[in-house]
Design a protein around this motif. Sequence first.
Motif, PDB file in Angstrom:
ATOM      1  N   MET A   1       0.844  -1.203   0.000  1.00 48.45           N
ATOM      2  CA  MET A   1       0.000   0.000   0.000  1.00 48.45           C
ATOM      3  C   MET A   1       0.876   1.249   0.000  1.00 48.45           C
ATOM      4  N   SER A   2       0.617   2.138  -0.938  1.00 51.18           N
ATOM      5  CA  SER A   2       1.417   3.361  -1.003  1.00 51.18           C
ATOM      6  C   SER A   2       1.198   4.206   0.235  1.00 51.18           C
ATOM      7  N   GLU A   3      -0.011   4.079   0.835  1.00 51.02           N
ATOM      8  CA  GLU A   3      -0.317   4.848   2.039  1.00 51.02           C
ATOM      9  C   GLU A   3       0.645   4.497   3.169  1.00 51.02           C
ATOM     10  N   LEU A   4       1.029   3.224   3.248  1.00 50.90           N
ATOM     11  CA  LEU A   4       1.917   2.782   4.319  1.00 50.90           C
ATOM     12  C   LEU A   4       3.308   3.396   4.191  1.00 50.90           C
ATOM     13  N   SER A   5       3.759   3.615   2.977  1.00 53.04           N
ATOM     14  CA  SER A   5       5.099   4.179   2.789  1.00 53.04           C
ATOM     15  C   SER A   5       5.184   5.623   3.258  1.00 53.04           C
ATOM     16  N   MET A  25       9.620  -5.778  11.289  1.00 50.34           N
ATOM     17  CA  MET A  25       8.214  -6.067  11.003  1.00 50.34           C
ATOM     18  C   MET A  25       7.534  -4.878  10.332  1.00 50.34           C
ATOM     19  N   LEU A  26       7.811  -3.669  10.843  1.00 46.20           N
ATOM     20  CA  LEU A  26       7.230  -2.473  10.237  1.00 46.20           C
ATOM     21  C   LEU A  26       7.720  -2.313   8.802  1.00 46.20           C
ATOM     22  N   ASN A  27       8.993  -2.605   8.577  1.00 44.41           N
ATOM     23  CA  ASN A  27       9.538  -2.547   7.213  1.00 44.41           C
ATOM     24  C   ASN A  27       8.804  -3.519   6.296  1.00 44.41           C
ATOM     25  N   LEU A  28       8.557  -4.735   6.801  1.00 45.77           N
ATOM     26  CA  LEU A  28       7.838  -5.735   6.004  1.00 45.77           C
ATOM     27  C   LEU A  28       6.413  -5.284   5.688  1.00 45.77           C
ATOM     28  N   CYS A  29       5.857  -4.466   6.579  1.00 45.60           N
ATOM     29  CA  CYS A  29       4.523  -3.908   6.339  1.00 45.60           C
ATOM     30  C   CYS A  29       4.545  -2.763   5.322  1.00 45.60           C
ATOM     31  N   THR A 115       3.006 -11.937  14.466  1.00 40.82           N
ATOM     32  CA  THR A 115       3.761 -11.915  13.210  1.00 40.82           C
ATOM     33  C   THR A 115       3.621 -10.568  12.532  1.00 40.82           C
ATOM     34  N   ALA A 116       4.429 -10.360  11.497  1.00 40.42           N
ATOM     35  CA  ALA A 116       4.329  -9.131  10.704  1.00 40.42           C
ATOM     36  C   ALA A 116       2.961  -9.023  10.052  1.00 40.42           C
ATOM     37  N   ASP A 117       2.395 -10.150   9.628  1.00 39.80           N
ATOM     38  CA  ASP A 117       1.066 -10.133   9.006  1.00 39.80           C
ATOM     39  C   ASP A 117      -0.002  -9.690  10.005  1.00 39.80           C
ATOM     40  N   MET A 118       0.115 -10.166  11.237  1.00 40.11           N
ATOM     41  CA  MET A 118      -0.845  -9.746  12.265  1.00 40.11           C
ATOM     42  C   MET A 118      -0.722  -8.255  12.545  1.00 40.11           C
ATOM     43  N   LEU A 119       0.500  -7.758  12.613  1.00 40.41           N
ATOM     44  CA  LEU A 119       0.717  -6.326  12.823  1.00 40.41           C
ATOM     45  C   LEU A 119       0.149  -5.530  11.653  1.00 40.41           C
ATOM     46  N   LEU A 120       0.414  -5.994  10.428  1.00 39.40           N
ATOM     47  CA  LEU A 120      -0.091  -5.300   9.241  1.00 39.40           C
ATOM     48  C   LEU A 120      -1.614  -5.231   9.250  1.00 39.40           C
ATOM     49  N   GLU A 121      -2.245  -6.337   9.633  1.00 37.68           N
ATOM     50  CA  GLU A 121      -3.709  -6.368   9.682  1.00 37.68           C
ATOM     51  C   GLU A 121      -4.246  -5.309  10.650  1.00 37.68           C
TER      52      GLU A 121
END
Length: 543
Positions: A1-5, A25-29, A115-121
């Motif tokens: 997502m460009s918003e995340l960057s 983890m934040l980087n992976l998001c 996990t990074a996926d859980m954080l991203l969610e």
Amino acid sequence: MSELSDIRALLIEPHQGMRVSLHNMLNLCGITKIEHALTAGTAVRSIQAKVYDLILCEYDLGVGQDGQQLLEDMRHHKLAPLSTIFIMVTAERSYAKVVSAAELAPSDYLLKPFTADMLLERVIRALEKRKAFVDVYNLMETGAIAEAITACHHGEREYPKYAIDFMRLRAELHVVLGEAAEAEELYTHLFELKAVAWARLGLAKTLFMQGKYQEAEAILKSLVSENNKYMDAYDWLAKTHEMIGELPEAKEVLDTAVGVSPHAVRRLRNLGRIAMETGDIETAENVFKKVVSKAKFSEFRDPEDHLNLVNALVKKGDTEQAKSVIRDMEKNMVGIKKTEACRAISAAMVHAKTGDSRLDGELDAAVNASREDVGLSTGAKLGLARTCLENNKEGEASEIVLGVMKNASNQSVISKAVGIFESAGKGMLGKELAQRSQREVMDLVALGVQKAKQGDFRGSVDLMTAAARKSPDNPQVVLNAALAALKCLENMGWDNAIGEQAKMLIEAGRRLDPMNPRLKAIRGLYDELQKKYGMSVNRVAKT
């Protein structure tokens, strides 16, 4: 997502290994603009200096404040915008600590491991909600509360999944404006929609605002009996008991609440204060010890916590421990404006108890310090007045109490002040001071009105705003100053400085007495004058 960057994140984590892991983890998001803070203190300084979209905070920050105490400071002192996402990270499965974090309403909290996926969610979910509410938040932060209410209406239609959240916020905004009847109608509707617990809490708040304390009490008692973890309901039930003079019941409620959630400093302060008022010195001592310990590392620590603990210890007769607390205050409260006043008041209490010859000198120092605008609470000033009375300094006590009375936010404060003189066998003097304070306020208002009638509108503004600076907690004085500023604008044309004065005075009046019947008319006159002079962009900040 460009918003995340584009997100600017602050990661608060004391341990290097975990900090690196969370950073990755934040980087992976897709979040790359990341800054670090190792303690609550460094985090506060970062948050004061910059605006962050996301704060990811470890609950256990080691030495100093924990994440819950940091969040409490952030909310209370409004350090971050409403749009800032705050996610609490913790491995702590003890419910007492988790509920302390949860009751302060972080955007979310994560239990380790994740996990990074859980954080991203969780981040994406929080961002989606923020996007829905951003227009309302922006209006609230510029003080456009009426417009924010309208934006909530639009939000309910545009984002139906958050309709109940928008209705809840709309009701809270009506409360902010002192529009209890409108808020009551909304909360009743929300209750009918099965948004049960917090809708009933909101209804209780609006009943409280309208002075319907018995009705509010019934709802709040029902809420805490159904859910013994509902912390806001405990706080409002204690507040309701206190308002109708049921201090032992208020203490019992807060005692129960602290047993459920023992980490909220402001609740502990309230419990300690009420314990002192009911004569439960042992509870007051234990509670204030916790407050001093928990607030020690806060950027917003308060010397009055030490003063309150000294007061409890002196009443208990433990003057040696009280002296130790004073030394700790001198060491750890350097640079805070009211430290010297609190130190002198504390020392005077100890000397009065021990018969130390230094009593007069410390009392004089305390009285002199209290004359300065250092932010001493009404309770601290009345405590000093009591010590003066008990040690044959009637003049100094009268001076302090007269100042408190002229700045009283309500009749309860005046009654407490009179009570100090009554307990010293000088009730008539207390009543005379109350009458004098009211007369001086009325004379000041009359003088301001006279100046306006003579056409000296600026003189009226100068007089009334000076009075408001001396009595910033007296809603009558503050609203009269606001009206003087508006009459000046009405008769002499728009002046940006006076317009800004009027705006700030109306805000102050709203904070002091949101149900004041004059407030709506004064606010309406301000809006009319802005439209008349084409200044409609510069709204009154009502939050």
